[in-house]
Design a protein around this motif. Sequence first.
Motif: not given
Lengths: 210, 312
Positions: A51-55, A126-137, A109-117
């Motif tokens: 699915p992620s390769d269709v693009y 847009a919400q004005g919240q500082e975050i740190e992203i952990f990219k997971l698969n 800083i809100l720590k967020i794990a996601t496939k959608y960085p």
Amino acid sequence: MNTIKIACAKGRLGEQSIALFEKINVGKSVDLKSRKLIFKEEGFEFIFVKPSDVYTYVKSGVADLGILGKDVILEEDGGIYELLDLGFGRCTLSACGLKGHTLYKQDGILKIATKYPKTTKEFFKAQGQEIEIFKLNGSVELAPIVGLSDIIVDIVETGSTLRANGLEVLEDIKEATARLISNKASYRFLNKEIKEFVAKLEGALGEAND
Amino acid sequence: MKFLTVNEELQYSKQKYKTMRKMEDIFLDKGYMQIEPTIFEDYDTVKNFADPDSFVKLISGNEIKVLRPDITTNILRKIIPNINTGESFKLFYDATVFRRKTKGGVRTTREVGVEWIGDGSNSTDQDTLLLALTILDKFSKSYVMEIGNSKFLSYLLKGAEAIDKALLIELIKEKNASELKKKLATITLDQDKLEILSLIFKLEGSIAEIKKVLSNVNIEDDLSTVLDELEILEKAIQSAGYENVQFDLSMVPDWNYYDGVIFQGYIEGSYKEMLKGGRYDTLTEIFGRRTPAIGFMIDLDHLVGIKSEVKE
């Protein structure tokens, strides 16, 4: 006669795509049970990819059209045409976490794990919240449980996976459905064929909604 | 571009050189003269025209210089302050531009292009388009050109709120019919304009086909004029014997300065546009004086990389 090459996602999205195509008498050559990845018939060629390769296949022009979720499209940087909302594969990109967890840390800083960085960054900026992203698969639900992150941003369908892991939806970000995308050059070279195909699909979708 | 052997690289260079020579002959034949852009630009001047993060910067003493990121502005900076009334220049260039890659490193693109500056006569649009078609035809087995006019969407969206306008343009650019329909239901705009917007992706094909789609719709004069101008262009293109042209009023220019006819050419074997251009009088104002200006640009490496046959 010109052939339209369509990149379909393996798995449920692909099954739903073929089901839709069958309504307009297309996709008869496809055997989802076989291990083959390429199917040819008059006027069409289907390739089944992750699915992620269709693009990638569509952007590079190897496939003229592709079917993938809006959630994946949002993470990419454009360069394709998004011709039709196919309606199936409906899910919601949501911020989720342990029950009652706060979504907004005033001084932290809100720590967020996601496939959608990309989508995550845009939303929280847009919400004005500082975050740190952990990219997971994958298995993103694990992250807040083991303490990798405070919350996650992931697609939610029924919510059963979340509940099974003691998580809940904290806020919806965007709704996503399956979309038909097109390569820009293909759109020009196969203009008639693609417009006809889209019109037939619209007809089939319209009937489904009646 | 990477090559396995020196021979491979030289073959590629040879092909590129041949292609460039043939293109130059076509330009010279049409009365264009070569111009050499400067290699360095002042940071303060270029920073207004492109994303400064994409610049390749050099520090020379106390000054920050930028390796040229773009040729058109480079040429305009030289010409516009010095052009006299009545003067016009047909220029072509063949030069490398430099941009920083987001993940580090420098991307070099060899651009070949033409700029026709200072000529306000009616035939410049069609002459430039015909030249672009000549190039597409000569350097490919088959091609398609899409032609639009940035003024159409401009006039159509006049009166819409700024936030709405930005989103509408993005959706139209993606040809996102489903989301556009939803968005149109939420905005306030003249009823006739909303109707045309709901049909925007059908405004494609020949001008006759487009006019048919709009036959029952109220079109204001500004939009009508754009259509009529495109029709004149269409006739000129047909008279010259070119067929593979699709008009598309939903075309969104990928450069803010386009202000009039816009076009992109695709050749068989290429996954993206090979040639792009348009009229950009608006940009010349920034350099001192509003001057008629139209041009187009070709990515030479992309063209040669496709190994398309050159028709003799």
